[in-house]
Design an enzyme around this catalytic site. Structure first.
Site, PDB file in Angstrom:
ATOM      1  N   HIS A 174       0.832  -1.218   0.000  1.00  0.00           N
ATOM      2  CA  HIS A 174       0.000   0.000   0.000  1.00  0.00           C
ATOM      3  C   HIS A 174       0.863   1.264   0.000  1.00  0.00           C
ATOM      4  O   HIS A 174       0.437   2.304   0.483  1.00  0.00           O
ATOM      5  CB  HIS A 174      -0.958   0.018   1.200  1.00  0.00           C
ATOM      6  CG  HIS A 174      -1.680  -1.275   1.398  1.00  0.00           C
ATOM      7  ND1 HIS A 174      -2.890  -1.548   0.805  1.00  0.00           N
ATOM      8  CD2 HIS A 174      -1.341  -2.385   2.099  1.00  0.00           C
ATOM      9  CE1 HIS A 174      -3.279  -2.774   1.140  1.00  0.00           C
ATOM     10  NE2 HIS A 174      -2.344  -3.301   1.923  1.00  0.00           N
ATOM     11  N   SER A 295      14.768  21.579 -16.258  1.00  0.00           N
ATOM     12  CA  SER A 295      13.576  22.352 -16.581  1.00  0.00           C
ATOM     13  C   SER A 295      14.015  23.658 -17.211  1.00  0.00           C
ATOM     14  O   SER A 295      15.052  24.214 -16.846  1.00  0.00           O
ATOM     15  CB  SER A 295      12.780  22.615 -15.300  1.00  0.00           C
ATOM     16  OG  SER A 295      11.975  23.766 -15.466  1.00  0.00           O
ATOM     17  N   LYS A 301      15.911  22.039 -11.081  1.00  0.00           N
ATOM     18  CA  LYS A 301      15.296  20.733 -11.316  1.00  0.00           C
ATOM     19  C   LYS A 301      16.194  19.711 -12.000  1.00  0.00           C
ATOM     20  O   LYS A 301      16.996  20.041 -12.870  1.00  0.00           O
ATOM     21  CB  LYS A 301      14.041  20.900 -12.193  1.00  0.00           C
ATOM     22  CG  LYS A 301      12.922  21.651 -11.519  1.00  0.00           C
ATOM     23  CD  LYS A 301      12.148  20.777 -10.571  1.00  0.00           C
ATOM     24  CE  LYS A 301      11.357  19.780 -11.340  1.00  0.00           C
ATOM     25  NZ  LYS A 301      10.000  19.657 -10.846  1.00  0.00           N
ATOM     26  N   GLU A 308       9.887   8.262 -16.721  1.00  0.00           N
ATOM     27  CA  GLU A 308       8.533   8.778 -16.945  1.00  0.00           C
ATOM     28  C   GLU A 308       8.050   8.457 -18.349  1.00  0.00           C
ATOM     29  O   GLU A 308       6.893   8.091 -18.566  1.00  0.00           O
ATOM     30  CB  GLU A 308       8.508  10.297 -16.742  1.00  0.00           C
ATOM     31  CG  GLU A 308       8.581  10.725 -15.298  1.00  0.00           C
ATOM     32  CD  GLU A 308       8.704  12.242 -15.183  1.00  0.00           C
ATOM     33  OE1 GLU A 308       7.691  12.879 -14.891  1.00  0.00           O
ATOM     34  OE2 GLU A 308       9.801  12.780 -15.399  1.00  0.00           O
TER      35      GLU A 308
END
Ligand code: ARG
Length: 477
Positions: A174, A295, A301, A308
């Site tokens: 979980h 970024s 970043k 992804e």
């Protein structure tokens, strides 16, 4: 008076004369530009060319051996195909929309190069069995490449798992800290998934490796052919048992896409974990900068774009599978032009999986775990609570009662802001007098993982054994 449409040479958009389609003899007028563009597949099926040529050569050799065409014709066809192959390899082949698809493009060029013999090649076959053959040859090769890429990814996993067989991290259920596991054990879970992906693809390959050529349009052929000869030359394991089935079903492509989608889903889950692990809140792994991007607005970043994107690309593979299933549903036997639509999803699924596997193999090899962060997280969630319960069970307490005792001890530790292993023995004994000084062995992270010492468990010794087993399995032919 203008000649009737059938006698006027068709023209293309720019007004240049268009070669008539080889099937156009019974038509009153050529297809419109729009229909030509709409029905053509050459823009995407030209990648089948090497397989189309190989299949045509095997077919021609069989026709010559069966005396359906002459040896001289065969020699011309072989010469022409060699030239065509060279043209394609050099990027000089003039693919044309006029000729609709890869098959007619090559056949037309063959006839330009060798004349009459080129026109005899299509004896005892149809584009229906031809395209099914080409796609199967192409897919067989793709499966072999994908299998090798899966093996490469597995190699990277084995190397990391072997190196980090004893590195403790929290295992989750979980997405909450559950029990300590080792990083090596966690990675080996993916090894097993990819092992099954390979087995599924190997099973699929057997069903792909069946020759449809000889089925002709659907009913078979009137010529005395020997498809077994073609099968042997092309390395097919068997010849299709039913000509109608051979030209019409694409179940082998559906099956491949299902396996590809599933492998992509495995990669996607792994990708999701890497994204989480890279998040500073976890900070479990670092990726070399070559796998990260920045970024354009936020200078601080470092983004995990590669995992992804793999996670995102799994959606395409799932879509490709659904597209093929929907394509087949409702198609009456035998061949229908719908089947031309099988190629783009099939190609896309294979390309997507290939690229994702290749990039992931590198990424996994470059992944650097951060032991301190893993350890700190494992110490935060009372991950050894089950170990305390198991300890009490070994002292004779029924498991359900032990569960309650430990739950109360966890509440106490929570209130004191420490881990279970941080509770003094006297405090622990308040929950059960059976607890002795030996309990702390069970409450440490190392003690916890070492205690799960059975095949398939997370103990470092077992992880090392699993890696060794996997390496032996990999050596099988
Ligand atoms: N380009 C076609 C395909 O991909 C080849 C088979 C065409 N056959 C036909 N009867 N029109 O399916």
């Amino acid at each position: 008076m203008a000649p009737p449409a059938s006698k006027r040479p068709p023209r293309n958009k720019r007004g240049a004369a268009r070669a008539p389609a080889p099937w156009s003899e019974r038509f009153d007028e050529p297809v419109s530009d729009l229909v030509q563009r709409f029905t053509a597949s050459v823009s995407f099926d030209q990648r089948l060319a090497p397989h189309d040529i190989a299949a045509s050569l095997a077919h021609a050799r069989m026709l010559a051996a069966c005396r359906v065409i002459s040896k001289v014709d065969l020699a011309h066809i072989e010469r022409g195909m060699r030239a065509i192959r060279a043209e394609i390899d050099a990027g000089r082949f003039a693919w044309s929309l006029d000729a609709e698809d890869v098959h007619l493009n090559i056949e037309r060029r063959l006839t330009e190069l060798v004349g009459e013999a080129g026109k005899r090649l299509h004896t005892a076959r149809s584009r229906n069995d031809q395209v099914a053959t080409d796609v199967r040859l192409w897919l067989r090769e793709e499966i072999d490449v994908i299998d090798a890429l899966l093996a490469r990814l597995q190699e990277a996993l084995l190397a990391q798992a072997g190196r980090h067989a004893a590195l403790v991290m929290p295992g989750f259920t979980h997405l909450q800290v559950a029990q300590p596991v080792t990083f090596g054990h966690h990675l080996m879970a993916y090894f097993e998934m990819f092992e099954r992906d390979r087995a599924r693809l190997a099973g699929c390959r057997e069903r792909v490796n069946v020759l449809p050529l000889g089925a002709a349009a659907l009913a078979g052929t009137t010529f005395p052919i020997e498809p077994g000869r073609v099968a042997r030359e092309l390395g097919f394991q068997a010849v299709a048992a039913n000509s109608i089935d051979a030209v019409s079903d694409r179940d082998f492509a559906v099956e491949f896409c299902a396996h590809a989608a599933l492998a992509m889903v495995h990669l996607s889950r792994f990708a999701e974990e890497i994204v989480l692990w890279m998040n500073p809140r976890f900070g479990f792994v670092r990726l070399p900068d070559r796998f990260c991007t920045g970024s354009s607005i936020m200078p601080q970043k470092k983004n995990p774009d590669v995992p992804e994107l793999v996670r995102g690309k799994s959606a395409r593979a799932i879509g490709d599978l659904v597209a093929l299933l929907a394509l087949m549903k409702g198609q009456p036997l035998a061949y229908n032009k719908d089947n031309q639509e099988d190629k783009e999803p099939l190609f896309d699924a294979a390309d997507t999986l290939r690229d994702s596997l290749a990039v992931f193999a590198e990424l996994v090899a470059g992944m650097q775990p951060v032991p301190g962060a893993m350890r700190a997280a494992a110490l935060e969630g009372f991950a050894t609570a089950t170990d305390l319960a198991d300890y009490l069970v070994r002292k004779g307490v029924p498991f359900r009662d032990a569960h309650g005792v430990v739950a109360r001890a966890v509440r106490e530790a929570e209130a004191l802001g420490c881990d279970l292993s941080g509770l003094p023995l006297a405090v622990l004994r308040r929950f059960s007098p059976l607890i002795g000084a030996d309990v702390f062995k069970s409450l440490t992270l190392e003690g916890s993982v070492a205690a799960r010492n059975h095949a398939g468990g997370t103990a470092p010794a077992q992880v090392r054994a699993a890696v060794a087993r996997a390496r032996r399995r990999g050596k099988r032919p």
